[in-house]
Design an enzyme around this catalytic site. Structure first.
Site, PDB file in Angstrom:
ATOM      1  N   SER A   6       0.836  -1.196   0.000  1.00  0.00           N
ATOM      2  CA  SER A   6       0.000   0.000   0.000  1.00  0.00           C
ATOM      3  C   SER A   6       0.873   1.249   0.000  1.00  0.00           C
ATOM      4  O   SER A   6       1.519   1.573   1.002  1.00  0.00           O
ATOM      5  CB  SER A   6      -0.914   0.000   1.229  1.00  0.00           C
ATOM      6  OG  SER A   6      -1.685   1.181   1.270  1.00  0.00           O
ATOM      7  N   HIS A  31      -0.963  -1.117  -4.417  1.00  0.00           N
ATOM      8  CA  HIS A  31      -2.279  -0.765  -3.892  1.00  0.00           C
ATOM      9  C   HIS A  31      -2.339   0.724  -3.569  1.00  0.00           C
ATOM     10  O   HIS A  31      -1.471   1.252  -2.866  1.00  0.00           O
ATOM     11  CB  HIS A  31      -2.540  -1.580  -2.624  1.00  0.00           C
ATOM     12  CG  HIS A  31      -3.946  -1.519  -2.137  1.00  0.00           C
ATOM     13  ND1 HIS A  31      -4.993  -2.148  -2.791  1.00  0.00           N
ATOM     14  CD2 HIS A  31      -4.492  -0.917  -1.052  1.00  0.00           C
ATOM     15  CE1 HIS A  31      -6.108  -1.942  -2.122  1.00  0.00           C
ATOM     16  NE2 HIS A  31      -5.837  -1.188  -1.067  1.00  0.00           N
ATOM     17  N   ASP A  33      -4.770   3.626  -1.926  1.00  0.00           N
ATOM     18  CA  ASP A  33      -5.953   4.086  -1.201  1.00  0.00           C
ATOM     19  C   ASP A  33      -6.290   5.489  -1.683  1.00  0.00           C
ATOM     20  O   ASP A  33      -5.439   6.389  -1.627  1.00  0.00           O
ATOM     21  CB  ASP A  33      -5.692   4.130   0.304  1.00  0.00           C
ATOM     22  CG  ASP A  33      -5.519   2.752   0.906  1.00  0.00           C
ATOM     23  OD1 ASP A  33      -6.254   1.841   0.496  1.00  0.00           O
ATOM     24  OD2 ASP A  33      -4.659   2.591   1.785  1.00  0.00           O
ATOM     25  N   HIS A  64      -8.435   1.219  -3.789  1.00  0.00           N
ATOM     26  CA  HIS A  64      -9.380   1.107  -2.679  1.00  0.00           C
ATOM     27  C   HIS A  64      -9.944   2.503  -2.444  1.00  0.00           C
ATOM     28  O   HIS A  64      -9.244   3.380  -1.926  1.00  0.00           O
ATOM     29  CB  HIS A  64      -8.644   0.577  -1.447  1.00  0.00           C
ATOM     30  CG  HIS A  64      -9.467   0.522  -0.209  1.00  0.00           C
ATOM     31  ND1 HIS A  64      -8.928   0.137   1.004  1.00  0.00           N
ATOM     32  CD2 HIS A  64     -10.781   0.798   0.044  1.00  0.00           C
ATOM     33  CE1 HIS A  64      -9.874   0.173   1.929  1.00  0.00           C
ATOM     34  NE2 HIS A  64     -10.994   0.582   1.376  1.00  0.00           N
ATOM     35  N   ASP A 140      -9.564   4.790  10.804  1.00  0.00           N
ATOM     36  CA  ASP A 140      -9.941   6.023  11.493  1.00  0.00           C
ATOM     37  C   ASP A 140      -8.767   6.924  11.848  1.00  0.00           C
ATOM     38  O   ASP A 140      -8.936   7.954  12.477  1.00  0.00           O
ATOM     39  CB  ASP A 140     -10.710   5.684  12.776  1.00  0.00           C
ATOM     40  CG  ASP A 140      -9.924   4.759  13.703  1.00  0.00           C
ATOM     41  OD1 ASP A 140      -8.731   4.507  13.423  1.00  0.00           O
ATOM     42  OD2 ASP A 140     -10.513   4.295  14.695  1.00  0.00           O
ATOM     43  N   GLY A 141      -7.555   6.521  11.475  1.00  0.00           N
ATOM     44  CA  GLY A 141      -6.408   7.340  11.807  1.00  0.00           C
ATOM     45  C   GLY A 141      -5.998   7.271  13.262  1.00  0.00           C
ATOM     46  O   GLY A 141      -5.135   8.026  13.701  1.00  0.00           O
ATOM     47  N   GLN A 142      -6.578   6.363  14.037  1.00  0.00           N
ATOM     48  CA  GLN A 142      -6.279   6.252  15.467  1.00  0.00           C
ATOM     49  C   GLN A 142      -5.364   5.064  15.753  1.00  0.00           C
ATOM     50  O   GLN A 142      -5.556   4.333  16.712  1.00  0.00           O
ATOM     51  CB  GLN A 142      -7.578   6.113  16.261  1.00  0.00           C
ATOM     52  CG  GLN A 142      -8.545   7.251  16.074  1.00  0.00           C
ATOM     53  CD  GLN A 142      -7.971   8.571  16.558  1.00  0.00           C
ATOM     54  OE1 GLN A 142      -7.437   8.643  17.659  1.00  0.00           O
ATOM     55  NE2 GLN A 142      -8.065   9.599  15.734  1.00  0.00           N
ATOM     56  N   ASP A 169      -7.278  -6.078   4.797  1.00  0.00           N
ATOM     57  CA  ASP A 169      -6.553  -4.808   4.740  1.00  0.00           C
ATOM     58  C   ASP A 169      -6.686  -4.095   6.079  1.00  0.00           C
ATOM     59  O   ASP A 169      -7.799  -3.866   6.553  1.00  0.00           O
ATOM     60  CB  ASP A 169      -7.134  -3.938   3.616  1.00  0.00           C
ATOM     61  CG  ASP A 169      -6.433  -2.598   3.468  1.00  0.00           C
ATOM     62  OD1 ASP A 169      -5.408  -2.369   4.141  1.00  0.00           O
ATOM     63  OD2 ASP A 169      -6.906  -1.778   2.659  1.00  0.00           O
ATOM     64  N   GLY A 191       1.120  -2.477   4.511  1.00  0.00           N
ATOM     65  CA  GLY A 191       1.610  -1.110   4.451  1.00  0.00           C
ATOM     66  C   GLY A 191       2.799  -0.889   5.341  1.00  0.00           C
ATOM     67  O   GLY A 191       3.943  -1.059   4.937  1.00  0.00           O
TER      68      GLY A 191
END
Length: 210
Positions: A6, A31, A33, A64, A140-142, A169, A191
């Site tokens: 990714s 890949h 995103d 994606h 969610d970036g968390q 993923d 990733g």
């Protein structure tokens, strides 16, 4: 196991260098995103960057879409001959129509399910799908930590969509990959586990043997 590095997890200041480092390595697709903050709170690649990546890499591209209206991208993507296009089930009002539009680009068509999204209501689309992707972390970036219970969802996907290819993923480490492979995942998007390693070839080889 078929692997898909990714690019969004690579250092954004060194994308060209990272693409060159991947040139001669063996994996399923590069890949990408695609995020514009309309579905999750992040922005990744615009069309100019996607076109530049397509010109440089020798690898097939998988996409994606993590945005509210992925259909707006399809005509432009058709020109670069994508291998796969995945869209989130949560964003679609008319999923069958969207899957048909994806196929018109020449790509194989897939649906993505967030961890909290049940898959049962989507089984009627089984004959229209080439792939189903299970998010194995919250996008969610968390911290995007791997959720072990998603292995059960992988098993459900293999039963509900037996003719489709099953992807995983999100937060996939080598240990998580072992669990996912045992559950039946056939493709994995990797990733940080790849781009934080010092030897991409060796890391891919470790994952590929699962």
């Amino acid at each position: 196991m078929i692997l898909h590095p990714s690019l969004a997890s690579a250092n954004p200041l060194h994308y060209g260098r990272e693409l060159t480092a991947l040139d001669n390595l063996d994996f399923g697709s590069l890949h990408l995103d695609i995020e514009d903050s309309s579905f999750i709170n992040n922005i990744t690649f615009g069309m100019k960057t996607v076109q530049a990546v397509a010109r440089q890499t020798p690898h097939p591209l998988s996409f994606h879409f993590m945005l509210a209206r992925p259909q707006r991208w399809f005509n432009a993507l058709a020109e670069i001959r994508p291998a796969w296009i995945f869209v989130h089930a949560e964003t679609l009002d008319y999923p069958s129509e969207t899957l048909t539009e994806i196929r018109h680009t020449g790509a194989r068509a897939g649906l993505v399910f967030n961890p909290a999204t049940p898959i049962d209501a989507w089984r009627y689309l089984a004959s229209e799908l080439d792939g189903v992707m299970v998010m194995t972390s919250e996008p969610d970036g968390q911290g995007q930590r791997f959720i072990p219970s998603m292995c059960e969802k992988i098993q459900k996907v293999r039963t509900a969509f037996p003719q489709t290819e099953c992807w995983a993923d999100g937060g996939i480490t080598l240990a998580a990959a072992q669990q996912l492979a045992a559950a039946g995942a056939q493709h994995m998007v990797i990733g940080r586990a790849l781009f934080s390693s010092s030897d991409y070839r060796a890391t891919l080889a470790q994952f590929a043997t699962l």
